[in-house]
Motif scaffolding. Structure first.
Motif, PDB file in Angstrom:
ATOM      1  N   ASP A 173       0.604  -0.987  -0.406  1.00 36.91           N
ATOM      2  CA  ASP A 173       0.012  -0.222  -0.140  1.00 36.91           C
ATOM      3  C   ASP A 173       1.427   1.222   0.021  1.00 36.91           C
ATOM      4  O   ASP A 173       1.531   1.620   0.984  1.00 36.91           O
ATOM      5  CB  ASP A 173      -0.939  -0.040   1.012  1.00 36.91           C
ATOM      6  N   GLY A 174       0.485   2.267  -1.015  1.00 34.36           N
ATOM      7  CA  GLY A 174       1.298   3.271  -0.779  1.00 34.36           C
ATOM      8  C   GLY A 174       2.778   3.627  -1.083  1.00 34.36           C
ATOM      9  O   GLY A 174       3.575   4.596  -1.565  1.00 34.36           O
ATOM     10  N   ASN A 220      -4.684   5.573  -1.278  1.00 34.08           N
ATOM     11  CA  ASN A 220      -3.640   4.628  -0.782  1.00 34.08           C
ATOM     12  C   ASN A 220      -2.504   3.481  -0.323  1.00 34.08           C
ATOM     13  O   ASN A 220      -1.880   2.762  -0.455  1.00 34.08           O
ATOM     14  CB  ASN A 220      -2.897   4.615  -2.049  1.00 34.08           C
ATOM     15  N   TYR A 221      -2.345   4.999   0.747  1.00 31.94           N
ATOM     16  CA  TYR A 221      -1.443   4.630   1.638  1.00 31.94           C
ATOM     17  C   TYR A 221      -2.390   3.006   2.792  1.00 31.94           C
ATOM     18  O   TYR A 221      -3.075   3.920   2.784  1.00 31.94           O
ATOM     19  CB  TYR A 221      -1.266   5.672   2.560  1.00 31.94           C
ATOM     20  N   ASN A 222      -1.717   2.385   3.375  1.00 33.99           N
ATOM     21  CA  ASN A 222      -1.879   1.768   4.115  1.00 33.99           C
ATOM     22  C   ASN A 222      -3.218   2.046   6.083  1.00 33.99           C
ATOM     23  O   ASN A 222      -1.972   3.258   5.967  1.00 33.99           O
ATOM     24  CB  ASN A 222      -1.037   1.102   5.190  1.00 33.99           C
ATOM     25  N   ALA A 224      -5.091   0.615   2.629  1.00 33.02           N
ATOM     26  CA  ALA A 224      -5.494   1.055   1.170  1.00 33.02           C
ATOM     27  C   ALA A 224      -7.137   0.899   1.396  1.00 33.02           C
ATOM     28  O   ALA A 224      -7.380   0.390   1.585  1.00 33.02           O
ATOM     29  CB  ALA A 224      -4.754   1.035  -0.005  1.00 33.02           C
ATOM     30  N   TYR A 227      -5.849   0.285  -4.627  1.00 33.07           N
ATOM     31  CA  TYR A 227      -4.541   0.184  -5.399  1.00 33.07           C
ATOM     32  C   TYR A 227      -4.538   1.010  -6.799  1.00 33.07           C
ATOM     33  O   TYR A 227      -5.072   1.149  -7.551  1.00 33.07           O
ATOM     34  CB  TYR A 227      -4.651  -1.057  -5.956  1.00 33.07           C
TER      35      TYR A 227
END
Length: 392
Positions: A173-174, A220-222, A224, A227
């Protein structure tokens, strides 16, 4: 009258806002059209996840470059208007987006996927100035000028290689979003301050692309909720590959090396994967779980911790590239040697070359540990003795 700098800042902010608004809409669309990443042995996600998030980045980038910037950038350079400059790049990246979107829905085979990348890269060579038509050998070497056929081949090879390299590291993620923001920001700084044959259009394009990715990153960052998918990873990789060509054909040696260092994370991970698979007798295109992010996870780092570590590595590469542009020739040589040594030691420490492939660590252990040195010499003597007995 509004100054140009303020107009450009407004465009950057608008681009980021478009990306922020478009991402939830793309997520809704991805679920409806079946662009979903299902869990499997190589995936990190445990539940089905909507993908094709790169479509939101492309929408923001498209509006910024085709609608906003042409009205702001009224200066006509020797290369023509900004619209003329950006149109072939947007068309080529549109082919990449289409290829990635189909792959996210139906999972294309490697050949049609490669055809899409080759067609897009060919458009870049024929209709833009982003070409690998000359190359300065770093640190005192001559300037090489390539014939058209070799320029075409090298341009296609570079763009496709960087596109695939970025796609390969898209495993967390990210990860690609953050690394690309760091790399592109550095590329924009270098293009504005250090490239002798630079073009302000290049810098403007780089930073609106950064803004489009920044707007997508929070989703998208954890953990997320969407994707990038091949739609996004291929698009970002393609854009980085194309935009970095400006430095590779610059008249200064440092400018040639700089884009390679800026892209240190994807390039290193790809090269190490090729070496590892070759030494293990695998085909170089066979997937495995030995990439940088896989190894960091196996060492006990959390998902988010692994991403932050790779961000830090990418930042170090980018900082090195900036220092290189203000260093003397010998300072630059020492900087690159130190960087390569650091990359090798890190790669051996986390084991991405594979088991028992640690030549530098073994050498350091031999030099700095007398017990290890005696053990090594004893084994060597034992081998010689065994060979003598076999001869008898």
């Amino acid at each position: 009258m509004i100054p140009f700098a303020l107009q450009y800042i407004i465009v950057v902010v608008l681009t980021m806002m478009v990306s922020v608004i478009a991402t939830p809409l793309v997520r809704f669309l991805a679920l409806r059209i079946g662009a979903v990443d299902n869990p499997n042995a190589r995936r990190i996600n445990k539940v089905p996840m909507p993908t094709a998030g790169g479509l939101a980045i492309f929408v923001a980038f498209f509006l910024a470059t085709m609608c906003f910037l042409p009205f702001v950038v009224i200066h006509i350079s020797p290369r023509g208007t900004y619209f003329e400059y950006i149109l072939p790049l947007v068309l080529a990246s549109g082919i990449i987006i289409l290829t990635g979107l189909i792959d996210d829905i139906k999972e294309l085979r490697p050949l049609p996927k490669m055809v899409g990348m080759l067609v897009a890269a060919a458009i870049i060579w024929f209709f833009t100035e982003f070409r690998f038509d000359n190359f300065k050998i770093p640190f005192g070497g001559p300037m090489l000028h390539f014939p058209a056929w070799l320029s075409f081949f090298l341009t296609i090879l570079w763009i496709v290689a960087i596109t695939n390299a970025v796609n390969l590291i898209d495993g967390l993620d990210g990860l690609v979003s953050g690394v690309s923001i760091i790399s592109l920001t550095t590329m924009g700084i270098v293009s504005y301050f250090f490239l002798h044959d630079s073009n302000i259009y290049l810098t403007l394009t780089v930073f609106v692309l950064v803004a489009a990715i920044v707007g997508f990153l929070p989703y998208n960052y954890n953990p997320a909720i969407i994707y990038l998918g091949d739609t996004g990873a291929l698009f970002i990789g393609f854009m980085i590959g194309v935009l970095s060509l400006q430095g590779l054909k610059n008249s200064t040696a440092v400018a040639v090396v700089t884009p390679m260092i800026i892209l240190g994370v994807p390039i290193t991970d790809t090269l190490v994967a090729i070496i590892r698979r070759t030494l293990s007798g695998q085909k170089i295109y066979e997937a495995d779980r030995m990439h940088l992010h896989h190894r960091l996870l196996s060492l006990g780092l959390t998902h988010r911790g692994t991403v932050l570590v790779i961000y830090a590595i990418s930042f170090i590469f980018s900082l090195t590239s900036l220092l290189l542009n203000v260093s003397s020739r010998w300072g630059g040589v020492l900087l690159i040697v130190a960087m390569l040594l650091g990359v090798e030691i890190l790669s051996e420490l986390i084991g991405i070359f594979g088991e028992n492939r640690t030549p530098i660590l073994n050498l350091l252990r031999f030099i700095g540990n007398s017990d290890a040195r005696q053990e090594y010499l004893a084994k060597k003597r034992a081998k010689k003795e065994a060979k003598r007995k076999n001869r008898r």
